[in-house]
Design an enzyme around this catalytic site. Structure first.
Site, PDB file in Angstrom:
ATOM      1  N   TYR A  64       0.840  -1.202   0.000  1.00  0.00           N
ATOM      2  CA  TYR A  64       0.000   0.000   0.000  1.00  0.00           C
ATOM      3  C   TYR A  64       0.875   1.253   0.000  1.00  0.00           C
ATOM      4  O   TYR A  64       0.557   2.253  -0.658  1.00  0.00           O
ATOM      5  CB  TYR A  64      -0.907  -0.016   1.228  1.00  0.00           C
ATOM      6  CG  TYR A  64      -1.891   1.126   1.318  1.00  0.00           C
ATOM      7  CD1 TYR A  64      -3.123   1.055   0.672  1.00  0.00           C
ATOM      8  CD2 TYR A  64      -1.602   2.272   2.053  1.00  0.00           C
ATOM      9  CE1 TYR A  64      -4.032   2.104   0.754  1.00  0.00           C
ATOM     10  CE2 TYR A  64      -2.502   3.316   2.151  1.00  0.00           C
ATOM     11  CZ  TYR A  64      -3.721   3.228   1.501  1.00  0.00           C
ATOM     12  OH  TYR A  64      -4.621   4.264   1.579  1.00  0.00           O
ATOM     13  N   HIS A  76       6.051  -8.096   0.321  1.00  0.00           N
ATOM     14  CA  HIS A  76       6.385  -7.869   1.728  1.00  0.00           C
ATOM     15  C   HIS A  76       7.749  -8.475   2.056  1.00  0.00           C
ATOM     16  O   HIS A  76       7.863  -9.685   2.275  1.00  0.00           O
ATOM     17  CB  HIS A  76       5.305  -8.481   2.623  1.00  0.00           C
ATOM     18  CG  HIS A  76       4.014  -7.738   2.581  1.00  0.00           C
ATOM     19  ND1 HIS A  76       3.740  -6.667   3.409  1.00  0.00           N
ATOM     20  CD2 HIS A  76       2.927  -7.885   1.787  1.00  0.00           C
ATOM     21  CE1 HIS A  76       2.531  -6.200   3.130  1.00  0.00           C
ATOM     22  NE2 HIS A  76       2.021  -6.925   2.149  1.00  0.00           N
ATOM     23  N   GLU A 109       9.319  -8.122   4.726  1.00  0.00           N
ATOM     24  CA  GLU A 109       9.411  -8.357   6.162  1.00  0.00           C
ATOM     25  C   GLU A 109       8.971  -9.752   6.594  1.00  0.00           C
ATOM     26  O   GLU A 109       9.270 -10.178   7.717  1.00  0.00           O
ATOM     27  CB  GLU A 109       8.594  -7.305   6.932  1.00  0.00           C
ATOM     28  CG  GLU A 109       7.084  -7.383   6.754  1.00  0.00           C
ATOM     29  CD  GLU A 109       6.555  -6.592   5.574  1.00  0.00           C
ATOM     30  OE1 GLU A 109       5.379  -6.211   5.594  1.00  0.00           O
ATOM     31  OE2 GLU A 109       7.325  -6.367   4.616  1.00  0.00           O
ATOM     32  N   GLY A 154       2.992 -19.510  33.028  1.00  0.00           N
ATOM     33  CA  GLY A 154       4.103 -20.444  32.972  1.00  0.00           C
ATOM     34  C   GLY A 154       4.703 -20.578  31.593  1.00  0.00           C
ATOM     35  O   GLY A 154       5.701 -21.278  31.408  1.00  0.00           O
ATOM     36  N   GLY A 155       4.117 -19.892  30.606  1.00  0.00           N
ATOM     37  CA  GLY A 155       4.655 -19.896  29.262  1.00  0.00           C
ATOM     38  C   GLY A 155       5.824 -18.940  29.133  1.00  0.00           C
ATOM     39  O   GLY A 155       6.212 -18.259  30.089  1.00  0.00           O
ATOM     40  N   SER A 162       4.824 -14.831  29.747  1.00  0.00           N
ATOM     41  CA  SER A 162       4.588 -14.362  31.102  1.00  0.00           C
ATOM     42  C   SER A 162       5.799 -14.600  32.001  1.00  0.00           C
ATOM     43  O   SER A 162       6.047 -13.825  32.927  1.00  0.00           O
ATOM     44  CB  SER A 162       3.338 -15.020  31.689  1.00  0.00           C
ATOM     45  OG  SER A 162       3.481 -16.420  31.774  1.00  0.00           O
TER      46      SER A 162
END
Length: 506
Positions: free
Chosen positions: A79, A165, A167, A220-221, A224
């Site tokens: 774009y 793209h 990226e 626990g991931g 976090s």
């Protein structure tokens, strides 16, 4: 720095991530950024992102005059390229054949933007409009079978446009395209590190919270856990972590999290609320409604831990943000995330939410975690969705269906680790489908559930490919699930990429 104007692409933050990976500082701003604010940053270059709009659509974002008057190189992507074309009286038209996915382009001339690139290469397209005629003063750098101007450059000014793209992971030499622009053309300084990010965020958290307590929701991931380590460095004992056991976690997850946070030396409180969550989900099959209810109940369970004046911390990453709300530009909503429910948005407006990782991708989070000393086995864990197994039990969520999924998922993870494949995969999980199929078990006819195994490779979660598990590993997973999990008689393997599919099924 490199200044990025976000016209709403789902991939805008990927541009920033790729540039940061070069060691170049970059920031994302909305397309209506005022001239004075933009120029005060003294950018070495400007990138115009892609976006979901047609340049001819009513209300579509436009290119401000100051962009071409700033006296620095400009790169328009998708774009952004079309905006450059319009600004120079080029012709942008609706393509007869849309391009979504891989395409091969051919380089036509020499240019600083093309330094070191292959003459033909695969790129990732995602567009409905295209530049049909070159704008005044521009020359064609590349084309494809469906795109007469896949890349262009101004003959005198440092203005460049590419229709694809660079990226995303699936553009073969995407990093080189961006490097040629950022380092070769803009000559930006490569002196920014993830250590700088940590120092910046620690100082920012201390200033934002001003001596107040932070209550941190953890799972626990990876996200976090890294967030908790970062916040602990910033505020020490002013951090309180809370794990809400919503009944939607994997097998043995609560005990695993308790051990891990004990090793990190961070306080953790477990709030058990599985009956409440499962009661709210009874009879619900719509995935968006599941997410809304889980988010609402989470707030009801979690908020009592938050005292007046406390700050709420969340391990939100940029893919969560860009899929649920527009942050910088006019992006489209993909799905609602549990950490973007109304109550959390209200707290955000009050300035009481701390999200130190919200501008990062998973690979960057892991890099931050390594610098903070988070254990390697924690950093290597696969992503797990905030709504938990509720979005992997397609259809109604019941204790019986959750039990089947937990057992199947544990078997798959066990086999992936035993085979050495776990670390080769970005994310792996099992989905329990809301259909049954005929089977033969023993000498009897069975009519039981179907389970789908999903394994993907990715670098950031924005795009992904299905992973080709070796046949023996896949066979062991299938055989064990069918033989050991009562109620499942068929296992299928998901071979969809993102896009057009998402990684999770709901």
């Amino acid at each position: 720095m490199i200044l990025i104007l976000d016209y709403g692409s789902q991939y805008t933050q990927l541009i920033a991530r790729k540039i940061r990976a070069m060691g170049v500082y970059t920031e994302i701003f909305p397309p209506d950024l005022p001239r004075e604010a933009a120029l005060s940053h003294e950018p070495a270059g400007i990138v115009l992102s892609g976006g979901p709009s047609s340049v001819y659509a009513k209300g579509a974002p436009r290119l401000q005059d100051w962009v071409l008057e700033a006296g620095v190189p400009v790169l328009g992507i998708c774009y952004g390229m079309q905006l450059l074309a319009l600004a120079h009286k080029g012709a942008v038209a609706r393509s007869n054949k849309r391009e979504y996915g891989p395409a091969r382009i051919r380089l036509r001339v020499k240019s600083p933007l093309l330094e070191g690139l292959s003459s033909t290469q695969q790129v990732w397209m995602s567009h409905g409009d295209k530049v049909e005629e070159l704008p005044e003063g521009f020359r064609r750098l590349a084309d494809s079978e469906n795109c007469p101007v896949a890349a262009m450059a101004h003959k005198k000014q440092p203005y460049f446009g590419i229709q694809f793209h660079p990226e995303v992971f699936h553009t073969e030499q995407g990093d080189r395209w961006l490097k040629n622009f950022v380092q070769g053309i803009c000559r930006a300084r490569t002196d920014w590190t993830m250590g700088d990010f940590i120092e910046h965020e620690v100082a920012k958290v201390r200033e934002q919270t001003a001596g107040q307590r932070i209550v941190c929701a953890v799972s626990g991931g990876v996200d976090s856990s890294v967030m908790a380590a970062l916040l602990h460095r910033a505020v020490g004992d002013r951090l309180m972590c809370v794990l809400v056991d919503n009944g939607l976690l994997r097998l043995g997850e609560v005990d695993h999290v308790k051990r891990m946070f004990s090793e990190l030396g961070i306080r953790l409180k477990v709030s058990r609320a599985s009956k409440k969550f499962l009661g709210e989900l009874a009879g619900v099959t719509d995935p968006e409604e599941k997410r809304r209810r889980i988010g609402r109940v989470f707030i009801e369970v979690f908020m009592p831990h938050l005292k007046p004046g406390d700050f709420l911390a969340q391990g939100t990453l940029y893919p969560d943000v860009i899929e649920s709300v527009s942050t910088h530009g006019p992006s489209a909503t993909i799905k609602t995330h549990h950490n973007r429910v109304k109550e959390v948005l209200d707290l955000i407006r009050q300035g009481r939410v701390v999200e130190p990782l919200r501008e990062l991708f998973k690979d960057e989070v892991r890099a931050v975690g390594r610098l903070l000393g988070v254990p390697k086995d924690t950093l290597g864990r696969h992503p797990f969705p905030g709504p938990g197994l509720a979005v992997r039990v397609l259809g109604e969520v019941t204790p019986q269906r959750l039990k089947k999924l937990r057992q199947a998922d544990a078997i798959m993870i066990e086999e992936l680790r035993a085979s050495g494949e776990y670390d080769n995969i970005w994310q792996a999980f099992v989905v329990l489908l809301p259909v049954q199929s005929v089977g033969v078990m023993g000498d009897s006819r069975s009519y039981e559930n179907v389970a789908a195994v999903r394994c993907v490779t990715s670098t950031d979660g924005m795009t992904a490919d299905w992973y080709g598990l070796p046949r023996p590993v896949l066979a062991r997973i299938s055989n064990r699930i069918i033989n050991e999990v009562a109620g499942i008689n068929r296992v299928v393997y998901d071979v969809s990429s993102k896009p057009p599919a998402t990684i999770e099924w709901e």
